[in-house]
Design an enzyme around this catalytic site. Sequence first.
Site, PDB file in Angstrom:
ATOM      1  N   ARG A  88      19.424 -16.926  -0.507  1.00 24.88           N
ATOM      2  CA  ARG A  88      18.066 -16.738  -0.006  1.00 24.88           C
ATOM      3  C   ARG A  88      17.744 -15.272   0.240  1.00 24.88           C
ATOM      4  O   ARG A  88      16.655 -14.801  -0.086  1.00 24.88           O
ATOM      5  CB  ARG A  88      17.868 -17.571   1.272  1.00 24.88           C
ATOM      6  CG  ARG A  88      16.496 -17.420   1.949  1.00 24.88           C
ATOM      7  CD  ARG A  88      15.328 -17.470   0.988  1.00 24.88           C
ATOM      8  NE  ARG A  88      15.369 -18.610   0.085  1.00 24.88           N
ATOM      9  CZ  ARG A  88      14.629 -18.709  -1.001  1.00 24.88           C
ATOM     10  NH1 ARG A  88      13.815 -17.724  -1.357  1.00 24.88           N
ATOM     11  NH2 ARG A  88      14.722 -19.778  -1.775  1.00 24.88           N
ATOM     12  N   LYS A 125       2.953   3.253   3.692  1.00 23.52           N
ATOM     13  CA  LYS A 125       2.613   1.919   4.206  1.00 23.52           C
ATOM     14  C   LYS A 125       3.627   0.907   3.685  1.00 23.52           C
ATOM     15  O   LYS A 125       3.334   0.053   2.837  1.00 23.52           O
ATOM     16  CB  LYS A 125       1.183   1.553   3.812  1.00 23.52           C
ATOM     17  CG  LYS A 125       0.140   2.447   4.479  1.00 23.52           C
ATOM     18  CD  LYS A 125      -1.265   2.103   4.044  1.00 23.52           C
ATOM     19  CE  LYS A 125      -2.288   3.024   4.719  1.00 23.52           C
ATOM     20  NZ  LYS A 125      -3.671   2.743   4.296  1.00 23.52           N
ATOM     21  N   LYS A 157      -4.080  15.480   7.992  1.00 26.05           N
ATOM     22  CA  LYS A 157      -4.986  14.341   7.981  1.00 26.05           C
ATOM     23  C   LYS A 157      -6.170  14.542   8.926  1.00 26.05           C
ATOM     24  O   LYS A 157      -6.279  15.564   9.590  1.00 26.05           O
ATOM     25  CB  LYS A 157      -4.198  13.076   8.323  1.00 26.05           C
ATOM     26  CG  LYS A 157      -3.093  12.771   7.289  1.00 26.05           C
ATOM     27  CD  LYS A 157      -2.294  11.558   7.642  1.00 26.05           C
ATOM     28  CE  LYS A 157      -3.093  10.286   7.447  1.00 26.05           C
ATOM     29  NZ  LYS A 157      -3.413  10.015   6.033  1.00 26.05           N
ATOM     30  N   GLU A 186      -6.183  16.253   3.527  1.00 29.18           N
ATOM     31  CA  GLU A 186      -7.135  15.163   3.368  1.00 29.18           C
ATOM     32  C   GLU A 186      -8.551  15.636   3.685  1.00 29.18           C
ATOM     33  O   GLU A 186      -8.785  16.248   4.729  1.00 29.18           O
ATOM     34  CB  GLU A 186      -6.733  14.030   4.307  1.00 29.18           C
ATOM     35  CG  GLU A 186      -7.650  12.833   4.308  1.00 29.18           C
ATOM     36  CD  GLU A 186      -7.202  11.799   5.312  1.00 29.18           C
ATOM     37  OE1 GLU A 186      -7.901  11.608   6.332  1.00 29.18           O
ATOM     38  OE2 GLU A 186      -6.137  11.184   5.099  1.00 29.18           O
ATOM     39  N   ASP A 207     -10.377  11.410   0.204  1.00 24.92           N
ATOM     40  CA  ASP A 207     -10.197  10.149   0.914  1.00 24.92           C
ATOM     41  C   ASP A 207     -11.469   9.313   0.942  1.00 24.92           C
ATOM     42  O   ASP A 207     -12.531   9.778   1.369  1.00 24.92           O
ATOM     43  CB  ASP A 207      -9.739  10.440   2.346  1.00 24.92           C
ATOM     44  CG  ASP A 207      -9.312   9.188   3.082  1.00 24.92           C
ATOM     45  OD1 ASP A 207      -8.633   8.345   2.467  1.00 24.92           O
ATOM     46  OD2 ASP A 207      -9.644   9.051   4.267  1.00 24.92           O
TER      47      ASP A 207
END
Length: 272
Positions: A88, A125, A157, A186, A207
């Site tokens: 599994r 992510k 960012k 960004e 972005d």
Amino acid sequence: MITDAQIERWLREDVGHHDVTNQVPGETTGELVAKEAGTVAGLEAAAAVFAFIGATVTDRLEAGTRVDAGDELLAVEGEARDVLRGERVAVNLAGHASGIATRTNRAVAEARTESDDVRIAATRKTTPGLRGLEKRAVVAGGGDTHRLDLSHMVMVKDNHIAEMGLEGAVEHFRERASFATKLDVEVETVEDAPRAAEAGADIVLLDNMSPAETREAVSLLAEYEGVLAEASGGITLEAVADYAAAGVDVISMGSLTHSAPSLDLSFQTASD
């Protein structure tokens, strides 16, 4: 690298402290089979699981191989108890990684309808504890890993820019980064793209811009030699070709890892 400690955690989670289900006598062979077409990945992890518990992998495909329903991906032999206990975990890892590779391969194919040069890249992510598996799966599908962790590149960012301003943030991180570390900045408007390049960005991340806005920003960045244009922000498989046509160098997609459905695999055994 897949460590013994990782494998032991995976198996402890699944086997528990009193496994009656797999107390099966004798020797057996087994094979991992695709139930649908796709691009395979994660078989090195599956093989490592079987090896850890004492089973022998006798054959497996290379990562990145395209398969059809019914194709054998991996073959194993050993004590029935060991093979069944590893089944599994091995199937889950390979199915998850193959789903990512398959989705990445689809994105690359969409991009190639417009450009042979644009890279399809992953993001951070990823699933905690599975980043290595997932990033290798992206590569198996023909994609780029982007940065593997925070140390690989500085990304300036929106939160950084809100605190220090665009130029101030770029200067702040440029002073602290190694000469070998690139800065990816960004921006959320077309007008800010050349500002970021002028401030010293190596890569300008466009972005959440539409393909039309992206094309306009790319044209403004053309005069900055060596500066790459990256599109990101909710880009779907259906939109990849439009962003590739806009002229960017990189298309980054978090969905490669966080939204890829597992490839449907099955593990079948046959006692000697």
